[in-house]
Design an enzyme around this catalytic site. Sequence first.
Site, PDB file in Angstrom:
ATOM      1  N   ALA A  32      -4.352   7.176   8.448  1.00  0.00           N
ATOM      2  CA  ALA A  32      -4.656   6.247   9.535  1.00  0.00           C
ATOM      3  C   ALA A  32      -3.592   5.158   9.667  1.00  0.00           C
ATOM      4  CB  ALA A  32      -6.030   5.628   9.311  1.00  0.00           C
ATOM      5  N   ARG A  37       6.486   0.586  12.461  1.00  0.00           N
ATOM      6  CA  ARG A  37       7.867   0.286  12.047  1.00  0.00           C
ATOM      7  C   ARG A  37       8.795   1.496  12.150  1.00  0.00           C
ATOM      8  NH1 ARG A  37       7.693  -2.173   6.455  1.00  0.00           N
ATOM      9  NH2 ARG A  37       9.914  -2.573   6.813  1.00  0.00           N
ATOM     10  N   THR A 103      -8.066   0.109   2.573  1.00  0.00           N
ATOM     11  CA  THR A 103      -7.992   1.465   2.001  1.00  0.00           C
ATOM     12  C   THR A 103      -9.360   1.972   1.526  1.00  0.00           C
ATOM     13  OG1 THR A 103      -7.101   0.318   0.052  1.00  0.00           O
ATOM     14  CG2 THR A 103      -5.556   1.577   1.361  1.00  0.00           C
ATOM     15  N   ASN A 249       7.648   3.844   5.541  1.00  0.00           N
ATOM     16  CA  ASN A 249       7.244   3.005   6.670  1.00  0.00           C
ATOM     17  C   ASN A 249       8.313   2.914   7.743  1.00  0.00           C
ATOM     18  OD1 ASN A 249       4.659   2.094   5.707  1.00  0.00           O
ATOM     19  ND2 ASN A 249       5.790   0.972   4.150  1.00  0.00           N
TER      20      ASN A 249
END
Length: 469
Positions: A32, A37, A103, A249
């Site tokens: 999810a 970025r 999380t 990321n």
Amino acid sequence: MLAFNQCGKRLMTRMNASTLPQRSCLAIVLAAGEGTRMRSSTPKVLHAIGGRTLIAHVLSAATEAGGADIAVVVGPGRDDVAAAAHKLAPQAQVFEQTERLGTAHAVLAARKAIEAGADDILVMFADTPLVRPETLAQLRQALADGAAVAVLGFTPKDPSGYGRLVMDGKQLAAIVEEKDATPDQRRIGFVNGGLMALSGRHALALLDKIGNANAKSEYYLTDAVAVARDRGLIAVAIETAEDDVRGINTKAQLAETEGVLQNRLRAQAMEAGVTLVAPETVFLSSDTKLGRDVTIEPNVVFGPGVTVEDGATIRSFSHLEGAHVGRGARIGPFARLRPGAKLGTDVHIGNFVEVKASTIEDGAKANHLAYIGDARVGEGANIGAGTITCNYDGVDKHKTDIGKGAFIGTNSSLVAPVSIGDGAYIGSGSVVTKDVPGDALMFERAEPVTKPGWAARFRAAKAARKKKS
Ligand code: UD1
Ligand code: MG
């Protein structure tokens, strides 16, 4: 998936014949992530390394580590990620985390799957693709040995940003997120890799107890450790290599992770008996299969779906994708094998030759400058330089069939659909629009015209005219 499962079984028996195979395992893959970025219209976990999406790497590792049940948690409306997960692991259940509340909250989106009661639950991140099945097996082994929670720890050069692992002798006492840590805790160098294993028996009780009274007001999965300890249960940390828990990321991290994966794949290939002349210049896919005594010269790229059989040589600057290369074949330099290229034993494909969706039978050769698409080239046939199969009429693709031992003279255009019989001979420069019977000669050319002395007269006339003006 069948392949994954079989592979998983083999691996598990090798790693741990005693306890693990008897324990059922659910892998929950958190996908999810926002991925903003990456600056991309493609969701983060559908970016690829080693010719395979990030989520595919994670699902494959989960399955190889014995995760027969799989739950994938996706962000709201992420049908593309859900579809990809289904395609890769048809048995996977997909859950949506409607709000990004942390999380632990994400794991609880898969509550239904947890309720099914697996012995071991592996929580994995879809943006952390390099975790090895053997590392996951270590986490599972810790559960089999009695832990309720097992986490992966590592010691990075710079621990900032990571949850710190607070140890209590051999046991893990708590994980403290950077933002919630005291200055003393921030000095701890041993940090949480993110992935963890929870005992299926305790998982829901632990997860439901996790609150969000912290600096980010998030439900932290990491709090499962302190909750377990409060209940007298065992929590442990297993030290692993940083690469196992390398998260992605940004595009820069994607490239770095690709580099780590490539080094692993190159090392595996060499271990299996492949000669890589300059390993750092060869790019492999996770599913590349290379036989023994295969030689790969510098600067070769393997896209997904390539198999190269024993003793073949892939020369420099070749690009292969979805192709099968037979024993002893010689490819390149500068060759391009596209999906559906099936090359038999001792085939030669030389410089600037492109092969697509074609079968090239044993011993056939196309050594220079050719395009072979949607064709069969029979055993021992010779394709001259500049030969083109004209397979596309602007709307449809058509097939070319070239018989055993046929000889196609240089610079011929084979206008498909067309077939050339066994042993036929095509004269150079022909445009072949009709089938050619076996052992026939076919050529197509205008009568040559030669005018003796013409060029000298022409030059003299030109020179005279230039002098006048
Ligand atoms: C997490 C750990 C941290 C660890 C670090 C390792 C927690 C609370 N912290 O921090 O201890 O050192 O990983 O990289 O777990 N996700 C969701 N839904 C959410 C939140 C996250 O699906 O609501 C997914 C993310 O997409 C990502 C993973 O969970 O794949 C981890 O989330 P992230 O926000 O990156 O956690 P970190 O702050 O890095
Ligand atoms: Mg993270």
